[in-house]
Design a protein around this motif. Structure first.
Motif, PDB file in Angstrom:
ATOM      1  N   ARG A  20       3.545  -5.909   4.253  1.00 24.64           N
ATOM      2  CA  ARG A  20       2.772  -6.450   3.669  1.00 24.64           C
ATOM      3  C   ARG A  20       3.271  -7.646   2.727  1.00 24.64           C
ATOM      4  O   ARG A  20       2.166  -8.811   2.228  1.00 24.64           O
ATOM      5  CB  ARG A  20       1.865  -5.278   2.766  1.00 24.64           C
ATOM      6  CG  ARG A  20       1.576  -4.679   3.844  1.00 24.64           C
ATOM      7  CD  ARG A  20       0.690  -3.601   2.515  1.00 24.64           C
ATOM      8  NE  ARG A  20       0.069  -2.526   3.608  1.00 24.64           N
ATOM      9  CZ  ARG A  20      -0.445  -1.221   3.244  1.00 24.64           C
ATOM     10  NH1 ARG A  20      -1.045  -1.325   1.706  1.00 24.64           N
ATOM     11  NH2 ARG A  20      -1.080  -0.563   3.923  1.00 24.64           N
ATOM     12  N   ALA A  21       3.853  -7.856   1.914  1.00 26.32           N
ATOM     13  CA  ALA A  21       4.726  -7.855   0.478  1.00 26.32           C
ATOM     14  C   ALA A  21       4.719  -9.629   1.345  1.00 26.32           C
ATOM     15  O   ALA A  21       4.483 -10.646   0.535  1.00 26.32           O
ATOM     16  CB  ALA A  21       5.669  -7.997  -0.077  1.00 26.32           C
ATOM     17  N   ASP A  22       5.476  -9.697   2.361  1.00 26.53           N
ATOM     18  CA  ASP A  22       5.862 -10.672   2.762  1.00 26.53           C
ATOM     19  C   ASP A  22       4.473 -11.634   3.533  1.00 26.53           C
ATOM     20  O   ASP A  22       5.081 -12.987   3.249  1.00 26.53           O
ATOM     21  CB  ASP A  22       6.959 -10.627   4.268  1.00 26.53           C
ATOM     22  CG  ASP A  22       8.492  -9.801   3.395  1.00 26.53           C
ATOM     23  OD1 ASP A  22       8.605 -10.349   2.083  1.00 26.53           O
ATOM     24  OD2 ASP A  22       8.886  -9.379   4.103  1.00 26.53           O
TER      25      ASP A  22
ATOM     26  N   ALA B 291       8.489   2.074   2.425  1.00 25.53           N
ATOM     27  CA  ALA B 291       8.979   1.036   2.126  1.00 25.53           C
ATOM     28  C   ALA B 291       9.241  -0.406   2.832  1.00 25.53           C
ATOM     29  O   ALA B 291       8.964  -1.254   2.350  1.00 25.53           O
ATOM     30  CB  ALA B 291      10.858   1.647   1.473  1.00 25.53           C
ATOM     31  N   LEU B 292       9.054   0.565   3.687  1.00 25.50           N
ATOM     32  CA  LEU B 292       8.985  -1.089   5.003  1.00 25.50           C
ATOM     33  C   LEU B 292       8.199  -1.774   5.303  1.00 25.50           C
ATOM     34  O   LEU B 292       7.749  -3.014   5.753  1.00 25.50           O
ATOM     35  CB  LEU B 292       9.834  -1.071   6.174  1.00 25.50           C
ATOM     36  CG  LEU B 292      11.394  -0.302   6.338  1.00 25.50           C
ATOM     37  CD1 LEU B 292      11.580   0.271   7.652  1.00 25.50           C
ATOM     38  CD2 LEU B 292      12.458  -0.798   6.308  1.00 25.50           C
ATOM     39  N   ARG B 293       6.774  -0.713   4.970  1.00 28.13           N
ATOM     40  CA  ARG B 293       5.385  -1.167   5.553  1.00 28.13           C
ATOM     41  C   ARG B 293       5.121  -2.160   4.186  1.00 28.13           C
ATOM     42  O   ARG B 293       4.681  -3.340   4.203  1.00 28.13           O
ATOM     43  CB  ARG B 293       4.585  -0.025   5.519  1.00 28.13           C
ATOM     44  CG  ARG B 293       2.517  -0.275   6.312  1.00 28.13           C
ATOM     45  CD  ARG B 293       2.159  -0.648   4.832  1.00 28.13           C
ATOM     46  NE  ARG B 293       2.079   0.381   3.798  1.00 28.13           N
ATOM     47  CZ  ARG B 293       1.682   1.498   3.633  1.00 28.13           C
ATOM     48  NH1 ARG B 293       0.863   2.248   4.913  1.00 28.13           N
ATOM     49  NH2 ARG B 293       2.288   2.414   2.670  1.00 28.13           N
ATOM     50  N   ASP B 294       5.682  -1.529   3.112  1.00 26.44           N
ATOM     51  CA  ASP B 294       5.491  -1.786   1.508  1.00 26.44           C
ATOM     52  C   ASP B 294       5.561  -3.753   1.373  1.00 26.44           C
ATOM     53  O   ASP B 294       5.015  -4.355   1.395  1.00 26.44           O
ATOM     54  CB  ASP B 294       5.983  -1.546   0.255  1.00 26.44           C
ATOM     55  CG  ASP B 294       4.941  -0.370   0.261  1.00 26.44           C
ATOM     56  OD1 ASP B 294       3.372   0.034   0.961  1.00 26.44           O
ATOM     57  OD2 ASP B 294       5.430   1.078  -0.030  1.00 26.44           O
TER      58      ASP B 294
ATOM     59  N   MET C 123      10.314  -6.607   9.678  1.00 22.68           N
ATOM     60  CA  MET C 123       9.508  -5.748  10.114  1.00 22.68           C
ATOM     61  C   MET C 123       8.166  -6.311   9.839  1.00 22.68           C
ATOM     62  O   MET C 123       7.998  -5.941   9.410  1.00 22.68           O
ATOM     63  CB  MET C 123       9.212  -4.405  10.221  1.00 22.68           C
ATOM     64  CG  MET C 123       8.333  -3.943  10.862  1.00 22.68           C
ATOM     65  SD  MET C 123       8.450  -1.878  11.101  1.00 22.68           S
ATOM     66  CE  MET C 123      10.402  -2.181  11.247  1.00 22.68           C
ATOM     67  N   PRO C 124       7.163  -6.474  10.808  1.00 22.67           N
ATOM     68  CA  PRO C 124       5.727  -7.122  10.936  1.00 22.67           C
ATOM     69  C   PRO C 124       4.998  -6.301  10.182  1.00 22.67           C
ATOM     70  O   PRO C 124       5.195  -4.928  10.490  1.00 22.67           O
ATOM     71  CB  PRO C 124       5.246  -7.274  12.249  1.00 22.67           C
ATOM     72  CG  PRO C 124       6.420  -8.098  12.787  1.00 22.67           C
ATOM     73  CD  PRO C 124       7.544  -7.631  11.980  1.00 22.67           C
ATOM     74  N   LYS C 125       3.861  -6.814   9.678  1.00 23.28           N
ATOM     75  CA  LYS C 125       2.931  -5.210   8.918  1.00 23.28           C
ATOM     76  C   LYS C 125       2.987  -4.616   9.485  1.00 23.28           C
ATOM     77  O   LYS C 125       2.775  -3.261   9.618  1.00 23.28           O
ATOM     78  CB  LYS C 125       1.753  -6.486   8.327  1.00 23.28           C
ATOM     79  CG  LYS C 125       1.179  -5.439   6.902  1.00 23.28           C
ATOM     80  CD  LYS C 125      -0.268  -5.447   6.474  1.00 23.28           C
ATOM     81  CE  LYS C 125      -0.906  -7.033   7.091  1.00 23.28           C
ATOM     82  NZ  LYS C 125      -1.869  -7.154   6.724  1.00 23.28           N
TER      83      LYS C 125
END
Length: 263
Positions: free
Chosen positions: A38-40, A32-35, A1-3
């Motif tokens: 961001r890492a990706d 957790a998905l948002r973080d 999922m895009p940031k």
């Protein structure tokens, strides 16, 4: 999922949680998905930056040494970037002139690419070491290069502009050297040439500095000295008089001789 999408979804769940329509676990899961998004994104930016080469300074890019698609590794030369807003000019000076050098001193440089133009700069550094073979030391000068006419690697001739002073000078043709002594023929009021010892200094452009021996305004034999004898009379050719088709000035000739000598 895009940031960005993950961040918007988290904002919606947080709003629903505040109104009692979303559970804490769903909000935690979306956080957790948002973080992770961001890492990706950060990892992608890092990989992109690894493929972009940035110079630490502004300059002119040389010819490229690799072609598109070439696999390069760390340390592989790709191109050269040169900051030519100012040129560092290194040259050697004999150790005899060490006392005449100092930082900030003006130098004049010429190059074959611009034979009618001089480039001026200042001495920035003087090497503390003297080459034991050539008995010379390296001097570095900085030359402003705006507009950018000079290029790194050009061959230049350097003239150091030392402290200027005013003094007497005579043509080199008037100088008579015998051993470690120097003489000139000085013509007195009676027109007699007297051989006079002088002390000389620097030489420049066919002229010799006279430190002592003759006074300002004295008439000397400047040409044909080999035909002049001590205590012999000479005859002056007036300024503007034609000799061999050329205009001469303050010319002295040995009495009874057609050879010329100048003052």
């Amino acid at each position: 999922m895009p940031k960005r999408e993950a961040g918007k979804q988290l904002d919606r769940l947080t709003e629903l949680q505040q109104r009692g329509f979303a559970t804490n676990s769903s909000v935690d899961q979306q956080t957790a998905l948002r973080d992770a998004a961001r890492a990706d994104a950060n990892a992608i930016r890092s990989r992109i930056s690894d493929r972009v080469i940035r110079a630490p300074f502004d300059g002119v890019l040389s010819l490229r040494t690799v072609s598109p698609g070439t696999v390069v590794t760390s340390g592989s030369p790709i191109a050269t970037i040169s900051d030519i807003s100012a040129i560092k000019l290194d040259f050697t000076v004999p150790e005899n002139f060490l006392t005449a050098l100092k930082p900030g001193q003006v130098i004049e440089a010429t190059t074959g690419a611009y034979p009618d133009q001089s480039f001026y700069g200042t001495i920035a550094n003087i090497s503390p070491l003297v080459d034991p073979l050539s008995r010379s030391l390296t001097v570095r000068a900085i030359l402003p290069n705006n507009p950018p006419r000079l290029r790194p690697g050009m061959l230049m001739s350097v003239r150091i502009v030392s402290e200027t002073r005013t003094g007497l000078a005579i043509p080199e043709t008037a100088l008579i050297a015998q051993g470690d002594q120097n003489f000139v023929f000085v013509v007195d009021k009676e027109g007699i040439a007297r051989r006079t010892a002088i002390e000389i200094g620097l030489r420049s452009k066919n002229m010799v500095e006279v430190k002592s021996g003759v006074a300002l305004g004295a008439r000397i034999v400047a040409d044909g000295t080999v035909k002049v004898r001590d205590d012999s009379p000479v005859k002056a050719v007036l300024p503007g008089q034609k000799e061999s088709g050329k205009t001469t000035g303050n010319i002295l000739t040995p009495s009874g001789d057609k050879s010329s000598a100048g003052s």
